[in-house]
Design an enzyme around this catalytic site. Structure first.
Site, PDB file in Angstrom:
ATOM      1  NE  ARG A 265     -35.277  17.135   6.577  1.00 45.71           N
ATOM      2  CZ  ARG A 265     -36.031  16.094   6.269  1.00 45.71           C
ATOM      3  NH1 ARG A 265     -37.197  15.911   6.895  1.00 45.71           N
ATOM      4  NH2 ARG A 265     -35.649  15.225   5.341  1.00 45.71           N
ATOM      5  CE  LYS A 290     -35.501  18.639   2.343  1.00 42.56           C
ATOM      6  NZ  LYS A 290     -34.186  18.019   2.078  1.00 42.56           N
ATOM      7  CG  HIS A 360     -29.360  18.487   9.300  1.00 41.98           C
ATOM      8  ND1 HIS A 360     -30.725  18.663   9.255  1.00 41.98           N
ATOM      9  CD2 HIS A 360     -29.046  17.694   8.254  1.00 41.98           C
ATOM     10  CE1 HIS A 360     -31.206  18.032   8.202  1.00 41.98           C
ATOM     11  NE2 HIS A 360     -30.213  17.434   7.577  1.00 41.98           N
ATOM     12  NE  ARG A 363     -32.567  14.371   8.455  1.00 40.27           N
ATOM     13  CZ  ARG A 363     -33.768  13.798   8.351  1.00 40.27           C
ATOM     14  NH1 ARG A 363     -34.540  13.699   9.418  1.00 40.27           N
ATOM     15  NH2 ARG A 363     -34.203  13.315   7.208  1.00 40.27           N
ATOM     16  CG  HIS A 386     -34.257   9.945   3.867  1.00 42.26           C
ATOM     17  ND1 HIS A 386     -33.069   9.313   4.166  1.00 42.26           N
ATOM     18  CD2 HIS A 386     -34.113  11.226   4.296  1.00 42.26           C
ATOM     19  CE1 HIS A 386     -32.248  10.169   4.750  1.00 42.26           C
ATOM     20  NE2 HIS A 386     -32.854  11.334   4.844  1.00 42.26           N
ATOM     21  CE1 TYR A 395     -26.732  10.152   7.797  1.00 44.93           C
ATOM     22  CE2 TYR A 395     -28.569   9.613   6.362  1.00 44.93           C
ATOM     23  CZ  TYR A 395     -27.918  10.506   7.189  1.00 44.93           C
ATOM     24  OH  TYR A 395     -28.453  11.744   7.401  1.00 44.93           O
TER      25      TYR A 395
END
Length: 415
Positions: A265, A290, A360, A363, A386, A395
């Site tokens: 990111r 995160k 992004h 990414r 993640h 995805y």
């Protein structure tokens, strides 16, 4: 100081005998420590003299923006006979910029009042709840707070008290944002944040429980929210466009390599520090905001070489610990907005069109490339940082080649 910047005695005397010479010299020395080039310092010294001749700092008063603007306007009028309209604007803007920076350094600039946040007590309690009890990351809290503050500001502008807020207010706000040009995804994101806020507000007794359950975002079409990045061939073309000897190309090349190879990111690239790269062990450590933890990766040789090339040939010599810095003094960490501009500008120059042209998108391109290479969703999710496979599962929907293989699979006569 002036003797080191100028050659001609007459010019040196003019600066030396001008008003507030000592204060101007201190500011120029400060800029030397910030890494400003000699040519930039010369221009700064010239503009400082112009400012000092028109703004009196001996009164002991704090100087506000109105006084600076008035002095700048007078300076621009004095140049009317010598410059065209564009020159007038340039003179005025440069005057204001130099004056603000100098007066701020001297401590005699009036500090502008920050914009008032509507219903600050509500925001503070909502923030504390999500941080202390829900354990959400600061990035998530900031993002949703922005959406809630937008609504509360809209409510305050209409002289509406929160005690009388109703579902019609939320619907009117979302409709207004749609008319202002927000896309469906943005309005849906706002609706989601407002649902969370009104659930909390209802639990505190601030509003009716029916508001949160009644908030509806716009209709989202089936593939509207799918994460689509540029094809991998376009990513390679994008990185290839940074092959050059300029400091900008060298820096941008290293940033694009990190975005594409690791799927980082923009904030993770922006906050990358010198100590995060272990050259002996060939490991790079990425801080995941995160998950509030660091994740280590093998330092891919191509990425490592691009970072090293930037450190040796493109990065300014300054005490900042962040790796990627601005190109001009005062050198500071490259912001997420600057990284967005970097990627979107280069994509546009190459006529690479994607739904979202910021970092992004690289990414998403990284994830799509890993899916095409038949890596498992668990491996891809770990690579992207993640916390659960559910975030990676989307995805699979954009892997058209894989979906066609499933569609053509022989089910043994079952149809």
């Amino acid at each position: 100081m002036f003797e080191t910047l100028f050659r001609y005695p007459a010019i040196i005397d003019r600066h030396r005998n001008g008003p507030f010479a000592e204060a101007r010299e201190r500011f120029l020395e400060h800029r030397i420590h910030q890494g400003y080039a000699p040519a930039t310092l010369q221009r700064c010294a010239q503009e400082l003299l112009v400012v000092a001749e028109r703004i009196d700092i001996t009164t002991g008063k704090i100087i506000g923006s109105a006084a600076i603007e008035a002095a700048a306007e007078q300076w621009a009028r004095e140049q009317k006979d010598r410059k065209h309209a564009g020159g007038l604007r340039w003179s005025r803007e440069l005057f204001v910029k130099t004056a603000v920076e100098w007066l701020c350094f001297l401590g005699c600039l009036e500090v502008a009042k920050s914009k008032r946040v509507a219903f600050p007590d509500l925001i503070a309690e909502f923030t504390a709840y999500r941080q202390d009890e829900r354990g959400l990351s600061l990035a998530t809290i900031r993002s949703q707070n922005w959406q809630v503050e937008k609504f509360l500001g809209w409510l305050s502008e209409r002289k509406r008290d929160f005690a009388h807020v109703c579902l019609e207010d939320v619907d009117a706000f979302l409709a207004d944002k749609g008319k202002d040009g927000w896309c469906r995804v943005s309005v849906a994101t706002s609706a989601k944040a407002l649902r969370a806020f009104f659930r909390f507000a209802a639990a505190r007794g601030w509003c009716a429980h029916s508001i949160a359950s009644g908030i509806d975002g716009p209709r989202m079409f089936q593939h509207e929210g799918l994460p689509i990045g540029p094809p991998w061939s376009d990513v390679q073309r994008l990185i290839g466009s940074t092959v050059g000897d300029s400091a900008r190309d060298i820096r941008d090349h290293a940033i694009l390599m990190l975005l594409a190879i690791y799927g980082l990111r923009s904030g993770e690239v922006s906050s990358l520090r010198l100590e995060d790269v272990n050259w002996e062990s060939e490991i790079i450590s990425i801080t995941r905001p995160k998950q509030r933890r660091a994740q280590e990766y093998p330092l891919v040789s191509a990425a490592g070489e691009s970072i090293l090339h930037y450190l040796q040939r493109g990065r300014p010599n300054c005490p900042q610990r962040e790796i990627f810095l601005t190109l001009k003094a005062p050198f500071r960490r490259l912001s997420q907005g600057a990284i967005y501009h970097l990627v979107s500008t280069r994509l546009s120059a190459l006529k690479i069109h994607v739904p979202r042209s910021g970092p992004h998108s690289l990414r998403h391109a990284c994830a799509g490339h890993l899916v095409a290479e038949r890596f498992s969703l668990k491996v891809i999710g770990t690579h992207l940082g993640h916390s659960s496979t559910s975030a990676t599962r989307i995805y699979a929907k954009v892997d058209m080649a894989g979906l066609r293989e499933v569609a053509n699979y022989d089910l043994g006569g079952l149809r």
